[in-house]
Design a protein around this motif. Sequence first.
Motif, PDB file in Angstrom:
ATOM      1  N   GLU A  80      -7.657  42.556 -34.798  1.00 15.89           N
ATOM      2  CA  GLU A  80      -8.155  42.455 -33.422  1.00 15.89           C
ATOM      3  C   GLU A  80      -7.028  42.099 -32.478  1.00 15.89           C
ATOM      4  O   GLU A  80      -7.116  42.303 -31.286  1.00 15.89           O
ATOM      5  CB  GLU A  80      -9.179  41.325 -33.360  1.00 15.89           C
ATOM      6  CG  GLU A  80     -10.537  41.779 -32.973  1.00 15.89           C
ATOM      7  CD  GLU A  80     -11.485  40.604 -32.906  1.00 15.89           C
ATOM      8  OE1 GLU A  80     -11.052  39.454 -32.785  1.00 15.89           O
ATOM      9  OE2 GLU A  80     -12.676  40.867 -32.978  1.00 15.89           O
ATOM     10  N   ALA A  83      -2.584  43.310 -30.169  1.00 15.07           N
ATOM     11  CA  ALA A  83      -1.889  43.089 -28.922  1.00 15.07           C
ATOM     12  C   ALA A  83      -1.274  41.700 -28.861  1.00 15.07           C
ATOM     13  O   ALA A  83      -0.901  41.224 -27.819  1.00 15.07           O
ATOM     14  CB  ALA A  83      -2.865  43.282 -27.770  1.00 15.07           C
ATOM     15  N   HIS A 222      -8.384  44.461 -19.395  1.00 11.21           N
ATOM     16  CA  HIS A 222      -7.994  44.434 -20.814  1.00 11.21           C
ATOM     17  C   HIS A 222      -9.260  44.299 -21.650  1.00 11.21           C
ATOM     18  O   HIS A 222      -9.904  43.255 -21.628  1.00 11.21           O
ATOM     19  CB  HIS A 222      -7.073  43.257 -21.095  1.00 11.21           C
ATOM     20  CG  HIS A 222      -5.738  43.374 -20.414  1.00 11.21           C
ATOM     21  ND1 HIS A 222      -4.665  43.972 -21.017  1.00 11.21           N
ATOM     22  CD2 HIS A 222      -5.323  42.997 -19.198  1.00 11.21           C
ATOM     23  CE1 HIS A 222      -3.622  43.941 -20.188  1.00 11.21           C
ATOM     24  NE2 HIS A 222      -4.003  43.361 -19.069  1.00 11.21           N
ATOM     25  N   ILE A 223      -9.588  45.331 -22.382  1.00 10.83           N
ATOM     26  CA  ILE A 223     -10.836  45.349 -23.143  1.00 10.83           C
ATOM     27  C   ILE A 223     -10.579  44.823 -24.546  1.00 10.83           C
ATOM     28  O   ILE A 223      -9.659  45.294 -25.210  1.00 10.83           O
ATOM     29  CB  ILE A 223     -11.362  46.795 -23.282  1.00 10.83           C
ATOM     30  CG1 ILE A 223     -11.125  47.615 -22.020  1.00 10.83           C
ATOM     31  CG2 ILE A 223     -12.812  46.818 -23.720  1.00 10.83           C
ATOM     32  CD1 ILE A 223     -11.975  47.298 -20.878  1.00 10.83           C
ATOM     33  N   PRO A 224     -11.372  43.876 -25.015  1.00 13.60           N
ATOM     34  CA  PRO A 224     -11.178  43.454 -26.399  1.00 13.60           C
ATOM     35  C   PRO A 224     -11.475  44.621 -27.353  1.00 13.60           C
ATOM     36  O   PRO A 224     -12.178  45.561 -26.980  1.00 13.60           O
ATOM     37  CB  PRO A 224     -12.202  42.335 -26.586  1.00 13.60           C
ATOM     38  CG  PRO A 224     -13.176  42.462 -25.470  1.00 13.60           C
ATOM     39  CD  PRO A 224     -12.467  43.156 -24.351  1.00 13.60           C
ATOM     40  N   ILE A 225     -10.944  44.553 -28.541  1.00 10.95           N
ATOM     41  CA  ILE A 225     -11.280  45.578 -29.533  1.00 10.95           C
ATOM     42  C   ILE A 225     -12.717  45.342 -29.978  1.00 10.95           C
ATOM     43  O   ILE A 225     -13.073  44.263 -30.429  1.00 10.95           O
ATOM     44  CB  ILE A 225     -10.277  45.548 -30.707  1.00 10.95           C
ATOM     45  CG1 ILE A 225      -8.931  46.073 -30.184  1.00 10.95           C
ATOM     46  CG2 ILE A 225     -10.778  46.390 -31.874  1.00 10.95           C
ATOM     47  CD1 ILE A 225      -7.816  46.087 -31.183  1.00 10.95           C
ATOM     48  N   LEU A 226     -13.542  46.351 -29.771  1.00 13.42           N
ATOM     49  CA  LEU A 226     -14.967  46.248 -30.089  1.00 13.42           C
ATOM     50  C   LEU A 226     -15.247  47.090 -31.329  1.00 13.42           C
ATOM     51  O   LEU A 226     -14.317  47.624 -31.934  1.00 13.42           O
ATOM     52  CB  LEU A 226     -15.780  46.722 -28.888  1.00 13.42           C
ATOM     53  CG  LEU A 226     -15.513  45.913 -27.596  1.00 13.42           C
ATOM     54  CD1 LEU A 226     -16.057  46.614 -26.372  1.00 13.42           C
ATOM     55  CD2 LEU A 226     -16.123  44.515 -27.711  1.00 13.42           C
ATOM     56  N   ILE A 231     -20.866  49.785 -29.222  1.00 15.12           N
ATOM     57  CA  ILE A 231     -20.839  50.756 -28.131  1.00 15.12           C
ATOM     58  C   ILE A 231     -21.832  51.890 -28.365  1.00 15.12           C
ATOM     59  O   ILE A 231     -22.254  52.542 -27.413  1.00 15.12           O
ATOM     60  CB  ILE A 231     -19.396  51.307 -27.976  1.00 15.12           C
ATOM     61  CG1 ILE A 231     -18.419  50.146 -27.750  1.00 15.12           C
ATOM     62  CG2 ILE A 231     -19.291  52.285 -26.815  1.00 15.12           C
ATOM     63  CD1 ILE A 231     -16.975  50.558 -27.659  1.00 15.12           C
ATOM     64  N   TYR A 242     -10.742  50.984 -29.685  1.00 15.06           N
ATOM     65  CA  TYR A 242      -9.762  50.488 -28.722  1.00 15.06           C
ATOM     66  C   TYR A 242      -9.880  51.284 -27.435  1.00 15.06           C
ATOM     67  O   TYR A 242      -9.909  52.519 -27.464  1.00 15.06           O
ATOM     68  CB  TYR A 242      -8.343  50.635 -29.279  1.00 15.06           C
ATOM     69  CG  TYR A 242      -7.278  50.223 -28.270  1.00 15.06           C
ATOM     70  CD1 TYR A 242      -7.206  48.903 -27.838  1.00 15.06           C
ATOM     71  CD2 TYR A 242      -6.378  51.150 -27.739  1.00 15.06           C
ATOM     72  CE1 TYR A 242      -6.256  48.516 -26.896  1.00 15.06           C
ATOM     73  CE2 TYR A 242      -5.423  50.763 -26.804  1.00 15.06           C
ATOM     74  CZ  TYR A 242      -5.372  49.438 -26.393  1.00 15.06           C
ATOM     75  OH  TYR A 242      -4.444  49.056 -25.456  1.00 15.06           O
ATOM     76  N   GLU A 494      -0.962  47.250 -23.854  1.00 12.34           N
ATOM     77  CA  GLU A 494      -1.437  46.016 -23.215  1.00 12.34           C
ATOM     78  C   GLU A 494      -0.330  45.381 -22.385  1.00 12.34           C
ATOM     79  O   GLU A 494      -0.562  44.875 -21.295  1.00 12.34           O
ATOM     80  CB  GLU A 494      -1.936  45.027 -24.283  1.00 12.34           C
ATOM     81  CG  GLU A 494      -3.128  45.519 -25.094  1.00 12.34           C
ATOM     82  CD  GLU A 494      -4.382  45.713 -24.259  1.00 12.34           C
ATOM     83  OE1 GLU A 494      -4.671  44.852 -23.412  1.00 12.34           O
ATOM     84  OE2 GLU A 494      -5.053  46.753 -24.423  1.00 12.34           O
TER      85      GLU A 494
END
Lengths: 521, 521
Positions: A80, A83, A222-226, A231, A242, A494
Amino acid sequence: MQTFTAKHYLELEPGSLDNNKGDIDRINTALRVAVNARGKPGDLAESSVQNIHWPLGLIETGSEILRSAHGRITVTVFSENSAGADGSSQSYRVAITEPGDTTESHYGVAVDLGTTMVAAELVDMKSGETLASAGLPNGQIIYGEDLLTRLHYASQGGLEKLNSALIDTVNGLIDELCNAARIKTRMISALSAAGNTSMTHLFLGLSPSALRQAPFVPTINHIPILTAKDIGINITSYAPVYCFPSVGSYLGGDLVAGAIASGITNNDNMSLLLDIGTNGEMILGNKDWLIAGAGAAGPALEGGVAECAGRAEPGAIDNITIDPETYDPLFHVIGDAPAKNLCGSGLVDTIAQLFKTGLLDSTGRFSLEIKTGRWIKVNGRNAYLIQDAAEPGDKAKKLPVIYITDKDIESFIRTKAAMTAALTVLLDSVGLQLDDISHIYTAGSFGLHVSVESAAAIGLYPRLPAERFTLLGNGSLRGAREALLNSGRITKAEKIADKITYLELSVHPSFMSIFRSAKYF
Amino acid sequence: MQTFTAKHYLELEPGSLDNNKGDIDRINTALRVAVNARGKPGDLAESSVQNIHWPLGLIETGSEILRSAHGRITVTVFSENSAGADGSSQSYRVAITEPGDTTESHYGVAVDLGTTMVAAELVDMKSGETLASAGLPNGQIIYGEDLLTRLHYASQGGLEKLNSALIDTVNGLIDELCNAARIKTRMISALSAAGNTSMTHLFLGLSPSALRQAPFVPTINHIPILTAKDIGINITSYAPVYCFPSVGSYLGGDLVAGAIASGITNNDNMSLLLDIGTNGEMILGNKDWLIAGAGAAGPALEGGVAECAGRAEPGAIDNITIDPETYDPLFHVIGDAPAKNLCGSGLVDTIAQLFKTGLLDSTGRFSLEIKTGRWIKVNGRNAYLIQDAAEPGDKAKKLPVIYITDKDIESFIRTKAAMTAALTVLLDSVGLQLDDISHIYTAGSFGLHVSVESAAAIGLYPRLPAERFTLLGNGSLRGAREALLNSGRITKAEKIADKITYLELSVHPSFMSIFRSAKYF
């Protein structure tokens, strides 16, 4: 080079009275050894077991697979914190466990979340090859051809529908890719996506309502890794997703992905990344600094803007020459199909040729005093006829009428003026000249088909030697693909997004004056 | 001392054209400063933003709260890697965002997942105080009074029902605690639970089928930190849930929590942690080493085993003396209620007194040759009468008949023989003597009420001076509570579980012979 997800084949002894630790605990022990053997930094084997995180939904199946496959399993993990500041990570999450050795089947999907078209590639993360490519119109189009209409619809309760439409489009692409490559969707263990800020919000089901009004503050850059499950993407449930980071409302992950694909941050010399899509966006800089802006004053050059414009697909005129004596056009059609409209490059060519032959003056007005049968009237506007319904000598055939109006020219001039103004403001703000730019990377499907000479001739592209231009193609998709194959690119993306100085040009004091003065050829 | 979840009150400037980073990104920036100001190790502010992970479900609300509360918000975070090797963590997850300053309302719940009773405490994580305590029978009891019946039911398709029953019990307790303290369940941002290996599996909905057959391999010992939402606990959705790690099928997180509560790993001298519950489990060791085993040969001393046994609650006889001349009993009842049964300590007292007065011989048989009106027959078994339905002089009153049969005595002897054998094997395996044990911590509700002298007299407890004994009470609940208040305890619990050498006594060669020879008083 560490791929976004890593697959590890493990062979475990069956549990016994002498080795009766829990199934998952024994997998973790073997996994740490395998991870370390690949030369990852840090001594993970010394760390506590909680550094490998299993989602609850995989614990029981992990144990069952371990037992039924007699200890021979493949575990797919990801970090996760790709970055993380130093690029190292001591913490992994499990994406899937499979019986036997499945390390040869290591698939990821890269997606460009375009406003008009969504493009995707199925990537073999073992070999690095692209196994299949596909594109589909963004399913949101039924709620609005252009982005502003969709954003308005989102604010009127349409957010969920817009989100579903985009997710459905991506899932449709994934099905197409899997059919083409004859693999199952559940064999895909990673997805990397890049889109503009609005598309990224809609992809995640986040309200884009704050994006189009001052002070233009996104919900998240900045989107966290989901996970795919979070989703609603139909690949293996706990596959990591990502999303490239945005920089501002008008500067999205698609351009950051383009920066990754172009490698502008590796250059000592100054480079320019140019993306003329729904907005004209650009990043200027080198390995030490980056400055960016978006020329949002002009409309897009793609489908729906010029009356006879369309996408760069079979039937679109992509190349045109106007005879300087007869003023008749000679054109090339993509796919050698009957001409149905003009793509962006056809449009740029037409305008450049109109200007070159004197049919267009420097203020962008038609020189109607020049006598030619090509002048027509469309809804009260003057227009230059490119293709008539029935060309002389071929009366039986009914063809689409293709033309360019003075309104189209005005739109175009606003776009090119916005591009010029944006670039000028960026250059001014760092005290540099146009000629200091040694590389120009043009991204977007527009950039791929346009003639650099035509675009530079009419001021859409900076007037620099053609050899300084590199056609990047779909930089967003290319960047997304690189993130799958090298998680270091995620770290870098990032950092790039954090590093970019973003000028909100729509409110910049000198932007409008430069814009006005650039509204000439 | 870092609590399991940490609350940070932040005051952010509203987004502006000069500071138009995303809402969540600006929260993260402020959060890093706040975390660092508390003196956490590592320079988190230097790290990338992805080191603070937001679940997708909190991103939109986080942004909305930030805006509606004009930048004044409280963010609750936790570290998934509390158990990291060096105790440091650079990676946080968000549990909840709330408007305004809510740092004064920082609540966690500690739970002991007992097979018979589930106990819970509401802990004020700010002050460290316990605000409310509650206990409820484990809802699984309707599927089987004892654990083996439930595990059989689980293997027959009852897993989901057993899981729901336990979750419902915990949620019922949480409601009770919140009502008592007048807070809302959504204000609870952390849960810490400890139970035996089977209960921990059932709490997570994992099949316990492999736990009760050789080679006794659990699905998982070290449980990742999950969220309330994952498990179905009615506190704030993304609150972290910590489950104490198991060591083996018969040595669970309850005992590891007891080890935390007792502090046996801080001692230079050798300590013994003893938990006589459904199984007799023990850990022997000091700060350098730990060895553990479970004496599963004997049945429990709690409700459902001896015919007239019950829980230590009002109406239970907890203390008894037998007159050496009349052989009549004199007893104390918990809550000064009418006597209805014997709790564990009452049972131990009764046996110790029967032995002391000669009513029981050293083989555990009744000395029926001694003349007393207390001898009765129950279903063909000999029994000693403790309370008759109508005692002399009080003929009107109908009381529950309370007695102890020779079958109860046999059960008890098996239990104490198992405890003795377990301890002997553990001591032998490390080459130490009984007298080398300087501290004995007794856990479990049994341990809290039993008389140390009685238990030692009849060999249930090791024959050591009373001053070496410490009554730990519910060590499982105490350990769970400590994990809420100090995340370092989580790190420690994980290390303890890794460190314990677990002897599977049920298959140990000398266990059975020692067990047989210990079946005498």
